[in-house]
Design an enzyme around this catalytic site. Structure first.
Site, mmCIF file in Angstrom:
data_model
loop_
_atom_site.group_PDB
_atom_site.id
_atom_site.type_symbol
_atom_site.label_atom_id
_atom_site.label_comp_id
_atom_site.label_asym_id
_atom_site.label_seq_id
_atom_site.Cartn_x
_atom_site.Cartn_y
_atom_site.Cartn_z
ATOM 1 N N ARG A 1 0.834 -1.201 0.000
ATOM 2 C CA ARG A 1 0.000 0.000 0.000
ATOM 3 C C ARG A 1 0.866 1.247 0.000
ATOM 4 N NH1 ARG A 1 -0.973 2.364 4.491
ATOM 5 N NH2 ARG A 1 -1.078 0.427 5.691
ATOM 6 N N TYR B 1 -18.509 16.632 -14.924
ATOM 7 C CA TYR B 1 -18.830 15.207 -14.991
ATOM 8 C C TYR B 1 -19.717 14.823 -13.809
ATOM 9 C CZ TYR B 1 -18.020 10.229 -14.141
ATOM 10 O OH TYR B 1 -18.186 8.896 -13.859
#
Length: 388
Positions: A55, A108
């Protein structure tokens, strides 16, 4: 990337070579794909090249981030699991409850949903407006709570073009940051950081990936302090791109320049055909000379892109009929792949903004023009429109 000599390399040279060092063990020209979730240190606290856990960092993701930064002309890039994850990291990292985003009134739908319905519940307000109304933009940004100006150009799906350099000046004069969603234009056609933007975001799912086979997002910036804040969000929240996703995105970015040349030339031909068709009310494409943003697009873009929207005289019934009558234009969400796609935003990508100021016209179809033979694409549209 090995040191270069003389002038700065061009876009495609950077896209192919930056972050893509030859493997030092076997000499592989394509860097290996690193799937390992964990990395053994050379003793406690002595990490090998900075890697300890997947990660926090992965060599395949690092290579992509170096490639993305070079493509956008930025100093730092961060790769995420989706475009919305990238946008979320920017909002969390750079804003606080009580602050406000000023944004285009044709943004958007997914971005607006994230801002209004997710961050709105946590105290981040938003003001949608016409970003070509610079006086109104300046008036909104004068307020102390307005700290981020959110721009898409060309916008999705109305293809509005706005002046990045002018909006950067307005934002900075009022102590705000300018973010540009550069997904439609791509870093090959437009480089917002060079025009004064502070942050660039992408859905790399689209043109950068380019093959409709990998979901991802990116944030690119040059300011070190802002980059540290986004980097912490990437690490602490963990919405990172996986190794295979990063690898596929890297592969796509290497051919972005040649693909965009073909997307743009095909889109121009499609737009010209549609503009002359009796069933079409209006064509929205910055490459057409009658588009209100045509001259501005010529100034701040290398070419006009691969997205074309059209409005049909027959209204919603005509739009639905055409959307379901094409062969090569596949009815589907998303955009930017090598294949041509047809989208009915009112019920598909922009359903979340129906009934709001950002609602999309019911007679509008959005075309992601692919890199097929353009004669076939035009013939496909011609037969679909003939059925009206």
């Amino acid at each position: 990337m090995a040191a270069h000599h003389g002038k700065e390399p061009g876009f495609s040279t950077h896209a192919i070579h930056t972050g893509q060092d030859i493997d030092q063990v076997y000499g592989a020209v394509v860097p290996p794909l690193h799937f390992s979730t964990t990395y053994a240190p050379d003793g406690i606290g002595n990490l090998r090249n900075g890697y300890d856990y997947g990660r926090a960092g992965n060599p395949t993701r690092t290579a992509l981030q170096q490639q993305l930064a070079a493509a956008e002309g930025g100093a730092h890039a961060f790769s995420f699991s989706s475009g919305l994850a990238a946008e979320d990291a920017v909002i969390r990292g750079l804003m606080r409850p009580g602050q406000r985003i000023v944004m285009g009134n044709d943004a958007y739908g997914g971005s607006y949903r994230l801002i209004s319905r997710i961050h709105g519940d946590w105290g981040i307000a938003n003001t949608p407006l016409d970003l070509n109304d610079h006086e109104r933009v300046a008036a909104e940004l004068e307020a102390e709570d307005a700290t981020l100006l959110w721009v898409e150009t060309p916008s999705n799906p109305l293809m509005t073009v706005v002046d990045i350099a002018a909006l950067a000046e307005i934002a900075h004069a009022n102590g705000a940051l300018l973010l540009v969603d550069n997904t439609f234009a791509t870093p090959y056609l437009q480089q917002p950081l060079a025009l004064g933007a502070d942050v660039v975001v992408h859905s790399t799912t689209k043109y950068i990936g380019g093959h409709s086979d990998v979901v991802g997002g990116a944030v690119v910036l040059s300011d070190d302090d802002l980059a540290q804040k986004v980097a912490f969000q990437q690490f602490a929240v963990g919405a990172v791109s996986g190794p295979l996703d990063a690898y596929l995105t890297t592969r796509g970015l290497k051919t972005l320049g040649v693909r965009m040349d073909r997307h743009a030339s095909n889109a121009a031909a499609v737009a010209e055909f549609l503009a002359g068709h009796s069933a079409v009310e209006r064509v929205l494409y910055p490459g057409l000379s009658d588009h209100p943003g045509h001259e501005l697009a010529k100034k701040q873009m290398r070419n006009f892109g691969g997205m074309v929207s059209m409005q049909l005289k027959g209204g919603e019934p005509a739009a639905r009929k055409v959307a379901e009558a094409t062969q090569w234009f596949i009815l589907a969400e998303s955009l930017g792949g090598v294949e041509s796609l047809m989208n009915y935003p009112h019920e598909m990508t922009h359903a979340s903004v129906r009934g709001t100021e950002l609602a999309v016209p019911e007679n509008l179809l959005r075309l992601s023009v692919g890199i097929e033979d353009v004669e076939d694409l035009i013939e496909d549209l011609d037969q679909a429109l003939a059925g009206l």
